[in-house]
Design a protein around this motif. Structure first.
Motif, PDB file in Angstrom:
ATOM      1  N   MET A 103      21.964  28.432  68.906  1.00 23.09           N
ATOM      2  CA  MET A 103      22.294  29.572  68.041  1.00 23.09           C
ATOM      3  C   MET A 103      21.013  30.240  67.542  1.00 23.09           C
ATOM      4  O   MET A 103      20.885  31.471  67.587  1.00 23.09           O
ATOM      5  CB  MET A 103      23.121  29.096  66.835  1.00 23.09           C
ATOM      6  N   ARG A 138      19.284  32.217  70.185  1.00 25.51           N
ATOM      7  CA  ARG A 138      19.972  33.484  70.480  1.00 25.51           C
ATOM      8  C   ARG A 138      19.768  34.523  69.380  1.00 25.51           C
ATOM      9  O   ARG A 138      19.997  35.696  69.601  1.00 25.51           O
ATOM     10  CB  ARG A 138      21.481  33.251  70.636  1.00 25.51           C
ATOM     11  N   TYR A 197      20.901  33.862  65.933  1.00 24.73           N
ATOM     12  CA  TYR A 197      21.793  33.627  64.795  1.00 24.73           C
ATOM     13  C   TYR A 197      21.053  32.872  63.703  1.00 24.73           C
ATOM     14  O   TYR A 197      20.341  31.914  63.995  1.00 24.73           O
ATOM     15  CB  TYR A 197      23.005  32.784  65.208  1.00 24.73           C
ATOM     16  N   LEU A 237      29.146  33.535  63.621  1.00 21.50           N
ATOM     17  CA  LEU A 237      29.690  33.335  64.967  1.00 21.50           C
ATOM     18  C   LEU A 237      31.043  34.016  65.145  1.00 21.50           C
ATOM     19  O   LEU A 237      31.395  34.420  66.252  1.00 21.50           O
ATOM     20  CB  LEU A 237      29.845  31.840  65.256  1.00 21.50           C
ATOM     21  N   HIS A 250      32.468  35.203  68.599  1.00 23.62           N
ATOM     22  CA  HIS A 250      32.977  33.942  69.147  1.00 23.62           C
ATOM     23  C   HIS A 250      34.148  33.400  68.326  1.00 23.62           C
ATOM     24  O   HIS A 250      34.290  32.179  68.177  1.00 23.62           O
ATOM     25  CB  HIS A 250      31.845  32.906  69.203  1.00 23.62           C
ATOM     26  N   LEU A 295      27.929  30.300  74.079  1.00 23.84           N
ATOM     27  CA  LEU A 295      26.626  30.765  73.590  1.00 23.84           C
ATOM     28  C   LEU A 295      25.600  30.860  74.711  1.00 23.84           C
ATOM     29  O   LEU A 295      24.724  31.724  74.690  1.00 23.84           O
ATOM     30  CB  LEU A 295      26.096  29.832  72.501  1.00 23.84           C
TER      31      LEU A 295
END
Length: 184
Positions: free
Chosen positions: A110, A113, A115, A127, A131, A172
């Motif tokens: 996460m 990426r 986040y 998320l 997601h 992810l």
């Protein structure tokens, strides 16, 4: 112009405006339901009503839009895939450790990426925008991970947690969840 004529003009205009507002609100609700999936109803329920829940979801969208979520280069994706394989192999001999490592690996992915990872509840909110359909997997896995730290879980629960972590991990890791910033 007589009052009757004015009413003949004003009443249809008001009705059309009311219909337009209603259609707008229904379309927005539909869009939120589609985007957030099961998280829509969960948020509406926990927020204490539809308006409060939808306001919360729109706030999540605004926060998410400010994040710099990025796809991973193929070499980084490959490294994470290898790391996941190692965690799965670890499960055979040390299932509790493997679940803890799966949690850490998902959190690391996460972060990579883009986040923020400051707390579990905030991670869920962040998320949920892209997601929302896999959040229940993450919640279930995290709950087992928490119980596992107290040695209060069975091997079957640990196995289930690995499956749940894998669902979010795969999503992810995939390029399909790229943020708008990365595609622009």
């Amino acid at each position: 112009m007589s009052i009757g004529t004015l009413l003949e003009i004003i009443i249809p205009v008001v009705v059309v405006l009311a219909l337009a507002v209603t259609l707008f609100l229904l379309a927005r609700r539909h869009r939120l339901r589609e985007r957030f999936g099961p998280e829509y109803e969960r948020t509406v329920e926990t927020a204490g009503g539809r308006m409060a829940g939808e306001r919360e979801l729109r706030q999540r969208e605004r926060r998410h839009d400010e994040l710099e979520i990025k796809p991973l280069p193929s070499n980084v994706r490959d490294r994470y895939a290898r790391d996941w394989s190692s965690v799965q192999e670890e499960f055979v001999d040390r299932p509790e450790d493997a679940v803890h490592d799966a949690d850490r690996l998902v959190t690391s992915l996460m972060r990579e990426r883009g986040y923020p990872t400051e707390g579990f509840e905030q991670r869920l909110k962040d998320l949920s925008v892209e997601h929302g359909r896999t959040l229940e997997h993450y919640r279930a896995a995290h709950q087992v991970d928490t119980l596992s730290a107290q040695h209060q879980v069975t091997t079957e629960q640990l196995r289930g947690a690995m499956v749940h972590y894998r669902a979010l991990f795969d999503e992810l890791l995939a390029d399909g969840g790229q943020a708008r910033h990365a595609r622009a």
